[in-house]
Every structure is written in C-alpha cells, then in structure tokens.
Design a protein around this motif. Sequence first.
Motif, PDB file in Angstrom:
ATOM      1  N   MET A   1       0.849  -1.192   0.000  1.00  0.00           N
ATOM      2  CA  MET A   1       0.000   0.000   0.000  1.00  0.00           C
ATOM      3  C   MET A   1       0.885   1.242   0.000  1.00  0.00           C
ATOM      4  O   MET A   1       1.923   1.256   0.636  1.00  0.00           O
ATOM      5  N   PHE A  18      -2.314   4.105   3.438  1.00  0.00           N
ATOM      6  CA  PHE A  18      -3.704   3.842   3.070  1.00  0.00           C
ATOM      7  C   PHE A  18      -3.704   3.199   1.695  1.00  0.00           C
ATOM      8  O   PHE A  18      -2.746   3.365   0.927  1.00  0.00           O
ATOM      9  N   THR A  19      -4.787   2.518   1.392  1.00  0.00           N
ATOM     10  CA  THR A  19      -4.948   2.054   0.021  1.00  0.00           C
ATOM     11  C   THR A  19      -5.294   3.261  -0.842  1.00  0.00           C
ATOM     12  O   THR A  19      -5.796   4.270  -0.346  1.00  0.00           O
ATOM     13  N   ARG A  21      -7.593   3.563  -2.834  1.00  0.00           N
ATOM     14  CA  ARG A  21      -9.045   3.737  -2.875  1.00  0.00           C
ATOM     15  C   ARG A  21      -9.567   4.424  -1.620  1.00  0.00           C
ATOM     16  O   ARG A  21     -10.542   5.169  -1.677  1.00  0.00           O
ATOM     17  N   ASP A  22      -8.923   4.168  -0.480  1.00  0.00           N
ATOM     18  CA  ASP A  22      -9.464   4.622   0.796  1.00  0.00           C
ATOM     19  C   ASP A  22      -8.705   5.796   1.400  1.00  0.00           C
ATOM     20  O   ASP A  22      -8.940   6.146   2.554  1.00  0.00           O
ATOM     21  N   VAL A  23      -7.791   6.425   0.687  1.00  0.00           N
ATOM     22  CA  VAL A  23      -7.010   7.502   1.301  1.00  0.00           C
ATOM     23  C   VAL A  23      -7.924   8.694   1.579  1.00  0.00           C
ATOM     24  O   VAL A  23      -8.646   9.156   0.702  1.00  0.00           O
ATOM     25  N   PRO A  24      -7.946   9.184   2.833  1.00  0.00           N
ATOM     26  CA  PRO A  24      -8.806  10.332   3.148  1.00  0.00           C
ATOM     27  C   PRO A  24      -8.102  11.646   2.837  1.00  0.00           C
ATOM     28  O   PRO A  24      -6.884  11.691   2.652  1.00  0.00           O
ATOM     29  N   ASP A  25      -8.892  12.735   2.795  1.00  0.00           N
ATOM     30  CA  ASP A  25      -8.307  14.064   2.602  1.00  0.00           C
ATOM     31  C   ASP A  25      -7.654  14.562   3.882  1.00  0.00           C
ATOM     32  O   ASP A  25      -6.804  15.446   3.842  1.00  0.00           O
ATOM     33  N   THR A  27      -6.613  13.033   8.149  1.00  0.00           N
ATOM     34  CA  THR A  27      -6.653  11.952   9.125  1.00  0.00           C
ATOM     35  C   THR A  27      -6.253  12.517  10.477  1.00  0.00           C
ATOM     36  O   THR A  27      -5.752  13.642  10.580  1.00  0.00           O
ATOM     37  N   ARG A  37      -4.124  16.054   4.154  1.00  0.00           N
ATOM     38  CA  ARG A  37      -3.142  15.348   3.340  1.00  0.00           C
ATOM     39  C   ARG A  37      -2.338  16.345   2.530  1.00  0.00           C
ATOM     40  O   ARG A  37      -2.884  17.286   1.954  1.00  0.00           O
TER      41      ARG A  37
END
Length: 91
Positions: A1, A18-19, A21-25, A27, A37
């Motif tokens: 990842m 994070f993957t 697909r799942d990375v948040p703006d 954390t 981010r």
Amino acid sequence: MPTYEFRCSSCGPFDAVFTMRDVPDATACRCGAAAPRGVTAPLLGRGGSTAMGLLDATKATADRPAVVSAPSPRTGRGAPSDPRHARLPHP
Ligand SMILES: [Zn+2]
C-alpha cells in the motif's frame, strides 16, 4: 500500500499508509488534531528494498559518476585474475 504525507498544524508532517481507494483528505494526528493530506506523489515502493537501493545508486552515479585513476591491480592487464590460470599451459 502506498504511503501518504499528512501535515499537522502543530506536530508537522507525518506519513500514513492507506490504500489508493481509501485515502482520506485528512486523518487524525497522534495529538488528536485533524491533519490534511499533503500534495505529494504516493510513495509506492518500500524504502529499504533492494530495488529502491538500486534506483538510488543509479541516480547518484548519473549525477556524480565514480571515476577511478587507475585500473584495479587484481584485474589489470598482465595480472592473472585467478591464480589457477598461472598453471595453465602457455603457447
Ligand atoms: Zn499533531
């Protein structure tokens, strides 16, 4: 990842995995604040892998080539590289 960089306003930048697909703006930082981010390319390779080491060495020699002043004494002309070669028959 891949590894992404997040920037906490009080603690500074830190990395999180994070993957894609799942990375948040944003954390949660270890201090509890929301850290947005950063705008960086995801770090896909593992830093300590052999492939990354080879890529880093290749980049280093592209800028600063390793130049020698003389051939290595073991591989120079006239010096046998393997002592068993001295026992071989010569014409
Ligand atoms: Zn923080």
